[in-house]
Design a protein around this motif. Structure first.
Motif, PDB file in Angstrom:
ATOM      1  N   LYS A 139     -13.373   1.725  -6.843  1.00 54.90           N
ATOM      2  CA  LYS A 139     -13.280   0.394  -7.437  1.00 54.90           C
ATOM      3  C   LYS A 139     -14.122  -0.619  -6.672  1.00 54.90           C
ATOM      4  O   LYS A 139     -14.065  -1.822  -6.948  1.00 54.90           O
ATOM      5  CB  LYS A 139     -11.818  -0.064  -7.454  1.00 54.90           C
ATOM      6  CG  LYS A 139     -10.934   0.743  -8.390  1.00 54.90           C
ATOM      7  CD  LYS A 139      -9.501   0.259  -8.337  1.00 54.90           C
ATOM      8  CE  LYS A 139      -8.610   1.043  -9.292  1.00 54.90           C
ATOM      9  NZ  LYS A 139      -8.905   0.749 -10.700  1.00 54.90           N
ATOM     10  N   LYS A 140     -14.891  -0.126  -5.694  1.00 59.21           N
ATOM     11  CA  LYS A 140     -15.762  -0.963  -4.868  1.00 59.21           C
ATOM     12  C   LYS A 140     -14.966  -2.043  -4.141  1.00 59.21           C
ATOM     13  O   LYS A 140     -15.362  -3.205  -4.059  1.00 59.21           O
ATOM     14  CB  LYS A 140     -16.871  -1.590  -5.727  1.00 59.21           C
ATOM     15  CG  LYS A 140     -17.795  -0.561  -6.355  1.00 59.21           C
ATOM     16  CD  LYS A 140     -18.914  -1.208  -7.149  1.00 59.21           C
ATOM     17  CE  LYS A 140     -19.824  -0.153  -7.755  1.00 59.21           C
ATOM     18  NZ  LYS A 140     -20.924  -0.734  -8.557  1.00 59.21           N
ATOM     19  N   ILE A 141     -13.818  -1.614  -3.601  1.00 55.97           N
ATOM     20  CA  ILE A 141     -12.968  -2.510  -2.824  1.00 55.97           C
ATOM     21  C   ILE A 141     -13.059  -2.129  -1.353  1.00 55.97           C
ATOM     22  O   ILE A 141     -12.967  -0.949  -1.004  1.00 55.97           O
ATOM     23  CB  ILE A 141     -11.505  -2.429  -3.294  1.00 55.97           C
ATOM     24  CG1 ILE A 141     -11.383  -2.911  -4.741  1.00 55.97           C
ATOM     25  CG2 ILE A 141     -10.592  -3.250  -2.399  1.00 55.97           C
ATOM     26  CD1 ILE A 141      -9.987  -2.775  -5.303  1.00 55.97           C
ATOM     27  N   ASP A 142     -13.234  -3.104  -0.500  1.00 55.39           N
ATOM     28  CA  ASP A 142     -13.354  -2.880   0.940  1.00 55.39           C
ATOM     29  C   ASP A 142     -12.003  -2.433   1.513  1.00 55.39           C
ATOM     30  O   ASP A 142     -10.998  -3.136   1.376  1.00 55.39           O
ATOM     31  CB  ASP A 142     -13.806  -4.172   1.615  1.00 55.39           C
ATOM     32  CG  ASP A 142     -14.165  -3.971   3.086  1.00 55.39           C
ATOM     33  OD1 ASP A 142     -13.931  -2.865   3.616  1.00 55.39           O
ATOM     34  OD2 ASP A 142     -14.669  -4.932   3.700  1.00 55.39           O
ATOM     35  N   THR A 143     -11.978  -1.257   2.138  1.00 50.17           N
ATOM     36  CA  THR A 143     -10.728  -0.744   2.714  1.00 50.17           C
ATOM     37  C   THR A 143     -10.215  -1.635   3.848  1.00 50.17           C
ATOM     38  O   THR A 143      -9.042  -1.562   4.210  1.00 50.17           O
ATOM     39  CB  THR A 143     -10.904   0.684   3.250  1.00 50.17           C
ATOM     40  OG1 THR A 143     -11.950   0.709   4.225  1.00 50.17           O
ATOM     41  CG2 THR A 143     -11.259   1.643   2.122  1.00 50.17           C
ATOM     42  N   ALA A 144     -11.101  -2.475   4.389  1.00 46.55           N
ATOM     43  CA  ALA A 144     -10.685  -3.375   5.467  1.00 46.55           C
ATOM     44  C   ALA A 144      -9.596  -4.346   5.001  1.00 46.55           C
ATOM     45  O   ALA A 144      -8.835  -4.871   5.820  1.00 46.55           O
ATOM     46  CB  ALA A 144     -11.880  -4.166   5.990  1.00 46.55           C
ATOM     47  N   LEU A 145      -9.499  -4.556   3.698  1.00 47.42           N
ATOM     48  CA  LEU A 145      -8.496  -5.471   3.162  1.00 47.42           C
ATOM     49  C   LEU A 145      -7.077  -4.988   3.446  1.00 47.42           C
ATOM     50  O   LEU A 145      -6.138  -5.793   3.507  1.00 47.42           O
ATOM     51  CB  LEU A 145      -8.689  -5.644   1.649  1.00 47.42           C
ATOM     52  CG  LEU A 145      -9.952  -6.376   1.198  1.00 47.42           C
ATOM     53  CD1 LEU A 145     -10.080  -6.331  -0.326  1.00 47.42           C
ATOM     54  CD2 LEU A 145      -9.947  -7.819   1.688  1.00 47.42           C
ATOM     55  N   ILE A 146      -6.909  -3.690   3.587  1.00 46.28           N
ATOM     56  CA  ILE A 146      -5.567  -3.146   3.868  1.00 46.28           C
ATOM     57  C   ILE A 146      -5.587  -2.281   5.127  1.00 46.28           C
ATOM     58  O   ILE A 146      -4.775  -1.374   5.271  1.00 46.28           O
ATOM     59  CB  ILE A 146      -5.020  -2.335   2.678  1.00 46.28           C
ATOM     60  CG1 ILE A 146      -5.996  -1.221   2.280  1.00 46.28           C
ATOM     61  CG2 ILE A 146      -4.679  -3.229   1.512  1.00 46.28           C
ATOM     62  CD1 ILE A 146      -5.404  -0.222   1.303  1.00 46.28           C
ATOM     63  N   SER A 147      -6.517  -2.562   6.027  1.00 44.36           N
ATOM     64  CA  SER A 147      -6.646  -1.742   7.236  1.00 44.36           C
ATOM     65  C   SER A 147      -5.373  -1.769   8.084  1.00 44.36           C
ATOM     66  O   SER A 147      -4.953  -0.740   8.624  1.00 44.36           O
ATOM     67  CB  SER A 147      -7.840  -2.223   8.083  1.00 44.36           C
ATOM     68  OG  SER A 147      -7.670  -3.580   8.469  1.00 44.36           O
ATOM     69  N   GLU A 148      -4.732  -2.920   8.174  1.00 44.42           N
ATOM     70  CA  GLU A 148      -3.512  -3.025   8.970  1.00 44.42           C
ATOM     71  C   GLU A 148      -2.383  -2.222   8.338  1.00 44.42           C
ATOM     72  O   GLU A 148      -1.636  -1.516   9.028  1.00 44.42           O
ATOM     73  CB  GLU A 148      -3.094  -4.488   9.118  1.00 44.42           C
ATOM     74  CG  GLU A 148      -3.974  -5.293  10.048  1.00 44.42           C
ATOM     75  CD  GLU A 148      -4.074  -4.684  11.441  1.00 44.42           C
ATOM     76  OE1 GLU A 148      -3.009  -4.341  11.999  1.00 44.42           O
ATOM     77  OE2 GLU A 148      -5.188  -4.550  11.949  1.00 44.42           O
ATOM     78  N   GLU A 149      -2.263  -2.319   7.011  1.00 43.36           N
ATOM     79  CA  GLU A 149      -1.225  -1.565   6.307  1.00 43.36           C
ATOM     80  C   GLU A 149      -1.432  -0.066   6.461  1.00 43.36           C
ATOM     81  O   GLU A 149      -0.477   0.701   6.617  1.00 43.36           O
ATOM     82  CB  GLU A 149      -1.216  -1.942   4.823  1.00 43.36           C
ATOM     83  CG  GLU A 149      -0.701  -3.331   4.527  1.00 43.36           C
ATOM     84  CD  GLU A 149      -1.795  -4.375   4.571  1.00 43.36           C
ATOM     85  OE1 GLU A 149      -2.879  -4.092   5.151  1.00 43.36           O
ATOM     86  OE2 GLU A 149      -1.579  -5.474   4.026  1.00 43.36           O
ATOM     87  N   LEU A 150      -2.681   0.367   6.438  1.00 45.11           N
ATOM     88  CA  LEU A 150      -2.987   1.791   6.621  1.00 45.11           C
ATOM     89  C   LEU A 150      -2.602   2.254   8.022  1.00 45.11           C
ATOM     90  O   LEU A 150      -2.063   3.349   8.205  1.00 45.11           O
ATOM     91  CB  LEU A 150      -4.475   2.052   6.373  1.00 45.11           C
ATOM     92  CG  LEU A 150      -4.952   1.971   4.916  1.00 45.11           C
ATOM     93  CD1 LEU A 150      -6.481   2.021   4.856  1.00 45.11           C
ATOM     94  CD2 LEU A 150      -4.363   3.101   4.082  1.00 45.11           C
ATOM     95  N   LYS A 151      -2.865   1.400   9.020  1.00 39.33           N
ATOM     96  CA  LYS A 151      -2.544   1.754  10.400  1.00 39.33           C
ATOM     97  C   LYS A 151      -1.041   1.786  10.636  1.00 39.33           C
ATOM     98  O   LYS A 151      -0.533   2.604  11.413  1.00 39.33           O
ATOM     99  CB  LYS A 151      -3.194   0.750  11.360  1.00 39.33           C
ATOM    100  CG  LYS A 151      -4.708   0.843  11.451  1.00 39.33           C
ATOM    101  CD  LYS A 151      -5.263  -0.220  12.392  1.00 39.33           C
ATOM    102  CE  LYS A 151      -6.778  -0.178  12.454  1.00 39.33           C
ATOM    103  NZ  LYS A 151      -7.323  -1.260  13.323  1.00 39.33           N
ATOM    104  N   GLU A 152      -0.332   0.885   9.987  1.00 39.68           N
ATOM    105  CA  GLU A 152       1.110   0.766  10.220  1.00 39.68           C
ATOM    106  C   GLU A 152       1.929   1.823   9.478  1.00 39.68           C
ATOM    107  O   GLU A 152       3.094   2.043   9.791  1.00 39.68           O
ATOM    108  CB  GLU A 152       1.576  -0.631   9.803  1.00 39.68           C
ATOM    109  CG  GLU A 152       1.037  -1.739  10.699  1.00 39.68           C
ATOM    110  CD  GLU A 152       1.327  -3.122  10.131  1.00 39.68           C
ATOM    111  OE1 GLU A 152       1.963  -3.191   9.051  1.00 39.68           O
ATOM    112  OE2 GLU A 152       0.919  -4.112  10.765  1.00 39.68           O
ATOM    113  N   THR A 153       1.338   2.484   8.508  1.00 40.32           N
ATOM    114  CA  THR A 153       2.056   3.501   7.743  1.00 40.32           C
ATOM    115  C   THR A 153       2.254   4.762   8.584  1.00 40.32           C
ATOM    116  O   THR A 153       1.331   5.216   9.259  1.00 40.32           O
ATOM    117  CB  THR A 153       1.285   3.864   6.462  1.00 40.32           C
ATOM    118  OG1 THR A 153       1.156   2.692   5.649  1.00 40.32           O
ATOM    119  CG2 THR A 153       2.020   4.943   5.669  1.00 40.32           C
TER     120      THR A 153
END
Length: 205
Positions: A139-153
């Motif tokens: 979807k051409k969305i930057d993963t950095a937008l949810i980088s914290e959520e990804l790390k905290e999971t």
């Protein structure tokens, strides 16, 4: 368990055949739009994508803006997706880009919302971080937008719950079964470190 023991057991070419699941269907998400202008009934003409043999409606100005609001009230779109969607019906692509930038600034369109919604949805479906990142990229969305959520999971816990659901709580000593579990979790998008910890976790841990 050494990686060498799995070298002949992991057949990555069979991942989709063994563990492929139905393509995710796009689900409409709640929009942040509260006061979107009423959509003109004639815009129903544009509910289907025009074919190459059909002349596109050529929307401009207020009609293009109204159509954009109508699209966003039905489903959340990434910025890139919305540009492509509106361009199918607009007279000028440059006007579409300008409009989408404006809608994004006003928070009618938000890649952040799309990313967060997708993360939540994909986690509920048992997908790991690699699958989620691929979805965002599509979807051409930057993963950095949810980088914290990804790390905290807790991806080990996520992988463990999925493994238990399909294979039970027993920690198998059978190499073929372990390899099968690994392939299953890899296809779901989990990383190897989380997978190994998940399949070796005992119920009492």
């Amino acid at each position: 368990m050494s990686d060498a023991k799995f070298s002949k057991l992991l057949d990555y070419e069979t991942l989709k055949q063994q563990f492929g699941d139905t393509e995710d269907q796009a689900q409409p998400a709640k929009s942040a739009i509260q006061d979107a202008p009423e959509f003109d009934p004639e815009e129903r003409l544009f509910s289907s994508t025009p074919t190459q043999d059909e002349k596109k409606p050529g929307l401009t100005g207020s009609r293009l803006r109204s159509y954009a609001f109508a699209v966003l009230t039905r489903k959340e779109y990434s910025k890139a997706e919305l540009i492509e969607k509106l361009s199918l019906y607009a007279e000028h692509r440059d006007e579409v880009i300008t409009l989408v930038e404006e809608l994004s600034r006003e928070n009618y369109q938000s890649d952040q919302r799309v990313a967060e919604t997708m993360l939540s949805s994909q986690k509920r479906k048992g997908k790991g971080p690699n699958q989620i990142k691929m979805k965002l990229k599509s979807k051409k969305i930057d993963t950095a937008l949810i980088s914290e959520e990804l790390k905290e999971t807790d991806w080990v816990q996520q992988a463990y719950e999925l493994k238990v659901k399909k294979y039970g709580t027993e920690v198998s000593e059978d190499l073929k079964l372990k390899a099968k579990q690994i392939r299953f979790l890899m296809y779901r998008g989990f990383e190897m470190d989380a997978i190994i910890k998940a399949i070796n976790r005992k119920a009492e841990d």
